[in-house]
Design an enzyme around this catalytic site. Structure first.
Site, PDB file in Angstrom:
ATOM      1  N   GLY A   1      18.966  17.693  98.748  1.00 21.99           N
ATOM      2  CA  GLY A   1      18.847  16.449  99.485  1.00 21.99           C
ATOM      3  C   GLY A   1      17.435  15.920  99.429  1.00 21.99           C
ATOM      4  O   GLY A   1      16.665  16.235  98.526  1.00 21.99           O
ATOM      5  N   CYS A   2      17.075  15.125 100.421  1.00 21.12           N
ATOM      6  CA  CYS A   2      15.739  14.520 100.459  1.00 21.12           C
ATOM      7  C   CYS A   2      14.662  15.597 100.470  1.00 21.12           C
ATOM      8  O   CYS A   2      14.683  16.510 101.295  1.00 21.12           O
ATOM      9  CB  CYS A   2      15.620  13.645 101.705  1.00 21.12           C
ATOM     10  SG  CYS A   2      13.989  12.876 101.890  1.00 21.12           S
ATOM     11  N   PHE A   3      13.704  15.484  99.558  1.00 23.63           N
ATOM     12  CA  PHE A   3      12.704  16.551  99.475  1.00 23.63           C
ATOM     13  C   PHE A   3      11.744  16.557 100.658  1.00 23.63           C
ATOM     14  O   PHE A   3      11.025  17.519 100.879  1.00 23.63           O
ATOM     15  CB  PHE A   3      11.940  16.556  98.156  1.00 23.63           C
ATOM     16  CG  PHE A   3      11.400  15.241  97.643  1.00 23.63           C
ATOM     17  CD1 PHE A   3      11.105  14.170  98.473  1.00 23.63           C
ATOM     18  CD2 PHE A   3      11.179  15.071  96.271  1.00 23.63           C
ATOM     19  CE1 PHE A   3      10.589  12.986  97.982  1.00 23.63           C
ATOM     20  CE2 PHE A   3      10.672  13.888  95.761  1.00 23.63           C
ATOM     21  CZ  PHE A   3      10.370  12.845  96.624  1.00 23.63           C
TER      22      PHE A   3
END
Length: 223
Positions: free
Chosen positions: A52-54
């Site tokens: 997902g979003c880093f």
């Protein structure tokens, strides 16, 4: 083995915020950004994950005892020098990833794999919460046969245990190349505490990780 699953479904109201819509235009940029070139990684082992979003993924691993550096970036694609604008728009084959540099005498690759699966939903295809698209897909990259075996064995254990209602869709890929993300993405969670995405999505998940896995945290994060 981590037996309790961290990932939880956020209230629908949080879906208005996504990683792509974060406050990148006014993100804090100061002199303490640790880019890959600035970190002494000599003698450290490496692990690469996409979940997902880093911004979230980086924050989880930064808290784990034995992890010395975490760099946000891109992997899993072919185009040279990908940019955040290209990746976040779904214009490439890349996923947002983190490169984890760790001391194997303090934390094992097995433990990092367990943290990886505990901090996202590996059963949602091309999506993590409000973040939708192949750039947010779940991938565990391996650098050698031993790492591949650890990943595949753990996936099998999770499936046989019935930990998830749906099938695990995490990709298991050989590591090829990591491209470091732009400087303003590095350590984003710490340096942008008032970002709407951090406040509504990332912070509750990171706080739950800290509460549930005290035994895996660096001393400064132990409550």
């Amino acid at each position: 083995m981590i037996l309790n699953k961290l990932y939880f479904i956020l209230p629908l109201i949080l879906l208005v915020n996504s990683c792509t819509e974060g406050n990148t235009s006014s993100a804090v940029v100061d002199g303490d950004v640790e880019t890959l070139a600035a970190v002494d990684t000599t003698g450290l082992a490496q692990a690469t994950f996409a979940s997902g979003c880093f911004w979230c993924t980086e924050a989880y691993f930064e808290r784990v005892e034995g992890v010395k550096a975490v760099i946000s970036g891109y992997a899993g694609g072919e185009k040279p020098n990908p940019t955040y604008e290209e990746v976040s728009a779904g214009a490439t084959d890349y996923a947002e990833v983190v490169q984890v540099y760790y001391d194997p005498e303090e934390v094992s690759y097995q433990e990092l794999v367990e943290v990886f699966f505990a901090t996202h939903d590996p059963t949602t295809l091309n999506r993590q919460g409000p973040d939708i698209g192949a750039q947010y897909r779940s991938i565990a990259f391996y650098r050698n046969p031993e790492q591949e075996a650890i990943i595949r064995t753990y996936i099998q254990q999770l499936e046989e245990s019935g930990a998830y209602k749906n099938d695990i869709v995490t990709e298991v890929q050989p590591f090829e190349r990591f491209w470091e993300a732009e400087a303003y993405h590095q350590d984003y969670y710490r340096r942008n505490p008032n970002d709407p995405y951090v406040v509504s999505v990332a912070r509750p998940k990171v706080q739950k990780f800290e509460a549930n896995y005290q035994d895996k945290l660096k001393p400064e994060y132990v409550q």
